[in-house]
Design a protein around this motif. Structure first.
Motif, PDB file in Angstrom:
ATOM      1  N   GLY A 137       0.810  -1.210   0.000  1.00 46.81           N
ATOM      2  CA  GLY A 137       0.000   0.000   0.000  1.00 46.81           C
ATOM      3  C   GLY A 137       0.842   1.256   0.000  1.00 46.81           C
ATOM      4  O   GLY A 137       2.065   1.219   0.071  1.00 46.81           O
ATOM      5  N   ASP A 138       0.155   2.382  -0.089  1.00 47.90           N
ATOM      6  CA  ASP A 138       0.784   3.694  -0.096  1.00 47.90           C
ATOM      7  C   ASP A 138       0.091   4.544   0.963  1.00 47.90           C
ATOM      8  O   ASP A 138      -1.055   4.937   0.782  1.00 47.90           O
ATOM      9  CB  ASP A 138       0.629   4.339  -1.477  1.00 47.90           C
ATOM     10  CG  ASP A 138       1.213   5.742  -1.532  1.00 47.90           C
ATOM     11  OD1 ASP A 138       1.795   6.184  -0.530  1.00 47.90           O
ATOM     12  OD2 ASP A 138       1.081   6.390  -2.590  1.00 47.90           O
ATOM     13  N   PRO A 139       0.760   4.817   2.081  1.00 48.14           N
ATOM     14  CA  PRO A 139       0.089   5.537   3.163  1.00 48.14           C
ATOM     15  C   PRO A 139      -0.359   6.938   2.772  1.00 48.14           C
ATOM     16  O   PRO A 139      -1.298   7.475   3.368  1.00 48.14           O
ATOM     17  CB  PRO A 139       1.152   5.587   4.260  1.00 48.14           C
ATOM     18  CG  PRO A 139       2.456   5.426   3.554  1.00 48.14           C
ATOM     19  CD  PRO A 139       2.169   4.521   2.401  1.00 48.14           C
ATOM     20  N   LYS A 140       0.283   7.542   1.761  1.00 46.95           N
ATOM     21  CA  LYS A 140      -0.131   8.885   1.343  1.00 46.95           C
ATOM     22  C   LYS A 140      -1.567   8.880   0.833  1.00 46.95           C
ATOM     23  O   LYS A 140      -2.279   9.872   0.911  1.00 46.95           O
ATOM     24  CB  LYS A 140       0.819   9.418   0.267  1.00 46.95           C
ATOM     25  CG  LYS A 140       2.251   9.626   0.753  1.00 46.95           C
ATOM     26  CD  LYS A 140       3.128  10.280  -0.285  1.00 46.95           C
ATOM     27  CE  LYS A 140       3.311   9.449  -1.536  1.00 46.95           C
ATOM     28  NZ  LYS A 140       3.971   8.155  -1.276  1.00 46.95           N
ATOM     29  N   ALA A 167      10.398  -0.855  -0.585  1.00 48.13           N
ATOM     30  CA  ALA A 167       9.808   0.198  -1.412  1.00 48.13           C
ATOM     31  C   ALA A 167      10.058  -0.113  -2.880  1.00 48.13           C
ATOM     32  O   ALA A 167      11.132  -0.614  -3.253  1.00 48.13           O
ATOM     33  CB  ALA A 167      10.405   1.561  -1.055  1.00 48.13           C
ATOM     34  N   LEU A 168       9.069   0.158  -3.733  1.00 53.61           N
ATOM     35  CA  LEU A 168       9.227  -0.042  -5.165  1.00 53.61           C
ATOM     36  C   LEU A 168      10.088   1.089  -5.731  1.00 53.61           C
ATOM     37  O   LEU A 168       9.826   2.266  -5.487  1.00 53.61           O
ATOM     38  CB  LEU A 168       7.864  -0.052  -5.857  1.00 53.61           C
ATOM     39  CG  LEU A 168       6.925  -1.186  -5.434  1.00 53.61           C
ATOM     40  CD1 LEU A 168       5.587  -1.062  -6.155  1.00 53.61           C
ATOM     41  CD2 LEU A 168       7.550  -2.534  -5.749  1.00 53.61           C
ATOM     42  N   ALA A 169      11.088   0.743  -6.519  1.00 54.59           N
ATOM     43  CA  ALA A 169      12.015   1.739  -7.051  1.00 54.59           C
ATOM     44  C   ALA A 169      11.689   2.161  -8.474  1.00 54.59           C
ATOM     45  O   ALA A 169      12.219   3.153  -8.970  1.00 54.59           O
ATOM     46  CB  ALA A 169      13.444   1.196  -7.004  1.00 54.59           C
ATOM     47  N   GLU A 200       8.961   8.498  -1.803  1.00 54.15           N
ATOM     48  CA  GLU A 200       9.989   7.590  -2.306  1.00 54.15           C
ATOM     49  C   GLU A 200      10.308   7.971  -3.754  1.00 54.15           C
ATOM     50  O   GLU A 200       9.444   7.932  -4.623  1.00 54.15           O
ATOM     51  CB  GLU A 200       9.510   6.139  -2.258  1.00 54.15           C
ATOM     52  CG  GLU A 200       9.156   5.634  -0.873  1.00 54.15           C
ATOM     53  CD  GLU A 200      10.385   5.339  -0.026  1.00 54.15           C
ATOM     54  OE1 GLU A 200      11.509   5.392  -0.577  1.00 54.15           O
ATOM     55  OE2 GLU A 200      10.217   5.058   1.179  1.00 54.15           O
ATOM     56  N   THR A 201      11.554   8.368  -4.018  1.00 53.86           N
ATOM     57  CA  THR A 201      11.961   8.709  -5.381  1.00 53.86           C
ATOM     58  C   THR A 201      11.961   7.453  -6.241  1.00 53.86           C
ATOM     59  O   THR A 201      12.505   6.417  -5.849  1.00 53.86           O
ATOM     60  CB  THR A 201      13.371   9.333  -5.382  1.00 53.86           C
ATOM     61  OG1 THR A 201      13.355  10.505  -4.570  1.00 53.86           O
ATOM     62  CG2 THR A 201      13.801   9.698  -6.791  1.00 53.86           C
TER      63      THR A 201
END
Length: 324
Positions: A137-140, A167-169, A200-201
């Motif tokens: 998931g993405d907390p944002k 984290a997905l890069a 996350e960049t």
């Protein structure tokens, strides 16, 4: 407030709160940090209000059980109660016997009660045979609070109970210039003041267009335009554009933003964009259509207002989502 509330208004308010709570029993009627013993009239009233709602909800649930009535929401709350009750270990054992690995996608849309089910049912090491539980998931995105999603639930799961974080890069969908702009804008940013929710960049996928919009099919795909979106063919469309209202115009900001929004939509509808055909892997150009444009809003009320305004100016607009 000096306004007196009539009994009918109070009854209507109670019914509204009860209905919403029944539709999302993972929500909290009061913040867990609230001390209802504090000598504050508002806090005391809130505590009494919450207790009243909980009593009503409990009575409704008892009546539903007696009548053999079940809803999707009661399936969730009943399972949560089973897992936390005296037969909780047996209930968890039944779940664990069926699944060795559990993956929960879009975890940012998970509420507190749903997380209790997943954790107690599969990952709680105080019970025998814990299973592998993966959450994605993405907390944002939890800021949208879909069906009571709570960012605190995500933080608790990811940062206090998870064994590892990944984290997905690489972003597999977005255009390269859009990602470049977002990385420049948000790199190093955090969204909760404690480095638990951070930007996350990410890099674009190999072969990603610099600019383009993916559609199932394009109406026109002339060969002469096959280089659109490449470094040698600058694209006139801006991947990111920030528009702002001067502080001196703060009181009229809503009207200014809405008027500007209409102008921006009109400009896009009158332009042409390079379109990537995801099915045929060809590049073409076609006019932008209303269905290509999405407008994110903070509330249903804002969505209604914007849709009405666009229609008023002859721009087709529809609302997506059901009650959310």
């Amino acid at each position: 407030s000096k306004t007196r509330e009539t009994p009918s208004k109070i009854e209507s308010a109670v019914i509204t709160v009860v209905e919403r709570f029944l539709g999302n029993q993972g929500s909290l009627l009061l913040s867990p940090d609230t001390d209802i013993t504090e000598p504050d009239a508002a806090i005391s009233l809130a505590g009494e209000w919450g207790a009243l709602v909980q009593d009503i909800v409990a009575d409704i649930k008892d009546r539903r059980r007696s009548a053999g009535v079940a809803t999707f929401d009661t399936l969730i709350s009943d399972l949560a109660e089973q897992l936390s009750g005296i037969n909780g270990e047996a209930a968890a054992a039944a779940l664990r016997s069926r699944f060795s690995v559990v993956m929960v996608d879009e975890f940012q849309d998970t509420d507190r009660m749903q997380w209790q089910i997943f954790h107690r049912g599969f990952a709680d090491t105080s019970l025998p045979n814990p299973r592998t539980l993966i959450i994605v998931g993405d907390p944002k995105q939890a800021i949208y609070r879909f069906r009571g999603a709570d960012v605190a639930t995500y933080i608790s799961a990811a940062h206090t109970q998870a064994n590892s974080l990944h984290a997905l890069a690489v972003n597999q969908r977005s255009d390269a210039l859009l990602l470049e702009g977002l990385n420049a804008l948000f790199a190093g940013s955090t969204f909760d003041g404690a480095d638990r929710i951070k930007y996350e960049t990410v890099a674009p996928r190999d072969g990603a267009l610099e600019m383009g919009i993916s559609f199932p099919a394009a109406r026109e795909m002339p060969d002469a335009l096959s280089t659109l979106g490449t470094p040698n063919t600058p694209n006139p469309v801006k991947p990111i554009e920030i528009r702002w209202v001067s502080p001196e115009e703060k009181t009229e900001s809503t009207d200014i933003i809405l008027a500007d929004l209409v102008d921006v939509v009109r400009d896009h509808l009158g332009a042409t964009l390079p379109v990537f055909d995801a099915e045929r892997c060809e590049v073409g150009r076609r006019d932008v259509e209303p269905g290509d444009i999405g407008i994110l809003v903070k509330s249903n009320t804002d969505g209604d207002k914007i849709a009405l305004l666009l229609r008023k100016h002859g721009i087709p607009a529809v609302r997506s989502g059901v009650g959310s």
